[in-house]
Scaffold this active site. Structure first.
Site, PDB file in Angstrom:
ATOM      1  N   GLU A  18       1.879  34.521  19.345  1.00 45.53           N
ATOM      2  CA  GLU A  18       3.436  34.808  19.436  1.00 45.53           C
ATOM      3  C   GLU A  18       3.975  36.089  19.668  1.00 45.53           C
ATOM      4  O   GLU A  18       2.778  37.108  19.672  1.00 45.53           O
ATOM      5  CB  GLU A  18       3.597  34.608  17.764  1.00 45.53           C
ATOM      6  CG  GLU A  18       3.526  33.240  17.441  1.00 45.53           C
ATOM      7  CD  GLU A  18       4.227  32.387  18.005  1.00 45.53           C
ATOM      8  OE1 GLU A  18       5.002  31.819  18.130  1.00 45.53           O
ATOM      9  OE2 GLU A  18       3.039  31.171  17.841  1.00 45.53           O
ATOM     10  N   HIS A 206       5.832  27.284  15.921  1.00 47.86           N
ATOM     11  CA  HIS A 206       5.981  28.599  15.561  1.00 47.86           C
ATOM     12  C   HIS A 206       5.153  29.567  15.430  1.00 47.86           C
ATOM     13  O   HIS A 206       5.863  31.038  15.284  1.00 47.86           O
ATOM     14  CB  HIS A 206       7.481  29.008  15.975  1.00 47.86           C
ATOM     15  CG  HIS A 206       7.947  28.782  17.073  1.00 47.86           C
ATOM     16  ND1 HIS A 206       8.199  28.593  18.867  1.00 47.86           N
ATOM     17  CD2 HIS A 206       9.387  27.555  16.844  1.00 47.86           C
ATOM     18  CE1 HIS A 206       8.998  27.064  18.922  1.00 47.86           C
ATOM     19  NE2 HIS A 206       9.638  27.398  17.962  1.00 47.86           N
TER      20      HIS A 206
END
Length: 254
Positions: A18, A206
């Site tokens: 990320e 995510h």
């Protein structure tokens, strides 16, 4: 055909980083990695090479240096908060921890970090290593480690191609398999799970570690279906973006 010929790789390293981001920013943005998770997968029976399992996980948050304050958009998207990155190690320190993780599992030699097993990095799309890691090495002013430089297995590309071959034949299939085919399907993780007949996404989308765990589920199912697991995407460690100046300088004002 022997198992090693059918599946020539010993170890698969599933990564889903990320990065810092702003609402509306593109992959050309100087994103900094803020989470680096790895699921290490091996064959349950090395002689048969049908069942691929996760044997261990690595996860670390990463402290950004260029823009250390996370945007509200980034925090809401990734679920990562400011204190987690403030207290995290630098990217260079995280890479050292990853190499030790790979040494512990007999993937790399402890002395010289040369590979002891045939392994490849796997990700959902090409972006994790091709873009994020290459950019972060520039920003952190460090050389990309040799054990990260190899070509990667883009799982999205592999599953999308497999799905096209399952559903189309002849000229239509060949046309759809070309990279520039208009409206070529691009399956996200949830769609890949669906076309493979697997239960829905587990965890938080995510979140790097949750994404990596779901990609690992996809890898296991592809192995069970005898889909050949091998790199399909080239990585250029020397790739450069327009915002890159000399020796780590970022030519961008935000």
């Amino acid at each position: 055909e022997s198992a090693r010929t059918r599946q020539p790789y010993d170890v698969f390293l599933v990564v889903d980083v990320e990065g810092t981001c702003e609402a509306g920013s593109s992959f050309d943005h100087p994103n900094e990695i803020i989470e680096f998770p790895v699921c290490l997968m091996r064959w349950k029976d090395d002689k048969q090479r049908h069942e691929l399992v996760v044997v261990d996980e690595f996860r670390s948050f990463v402290k950004p240096s260029w823009r250390p304050t996370l945007s509200r958009f980034c925090k809401e998207l990734t679920g990562i908060n400011q204190s987690q990155v403030n207290n995290a190690p630098t990217f260079g320190q995280v890479l050292e921890s990853v190499s030790q993780f790979l040494v512990k599992h007999g993937v790399l030699d402890e002395g010289c970090c040369e590979p002891l097993l045939r392994f490849c990095w796997c990700s959902d799309g090409p972006y994790d290593v091709r873009d994020f890691v290459v950019k972060q090495c520039f920003i952190s002013k460090i050389d990309m480690p040799s054990w990260l430089k190899g070509d990667v297995l883009d799982v999205k590309k592999m599953v999308t191609s497999w799905s096209i071959m399952q559903n189309h034949r002849g000229r239509k299939m060949k046309a759809m398999l070309t990279r520039n085919y208009p409206n070529r399907p691009s399956l996200n993780i949830s769609s890949q799970l669906r076309v493979l007949g697997l239960p829905a996404f587990q965890g938080r989308k995510h979140s790097g570690i949750d994404d990596a765990r779901n990609i690992s589920r996809i890898m296991s199912e592809c192995a069970r279906r005898n889909i050949r697991l091998q790199p399909n995407t080239r990585i250029d460690p020397n790739r450069r973006w327009s915002w890159m100046g000399k020796s780590g300088q970022i030519l961008l004002q935000i």
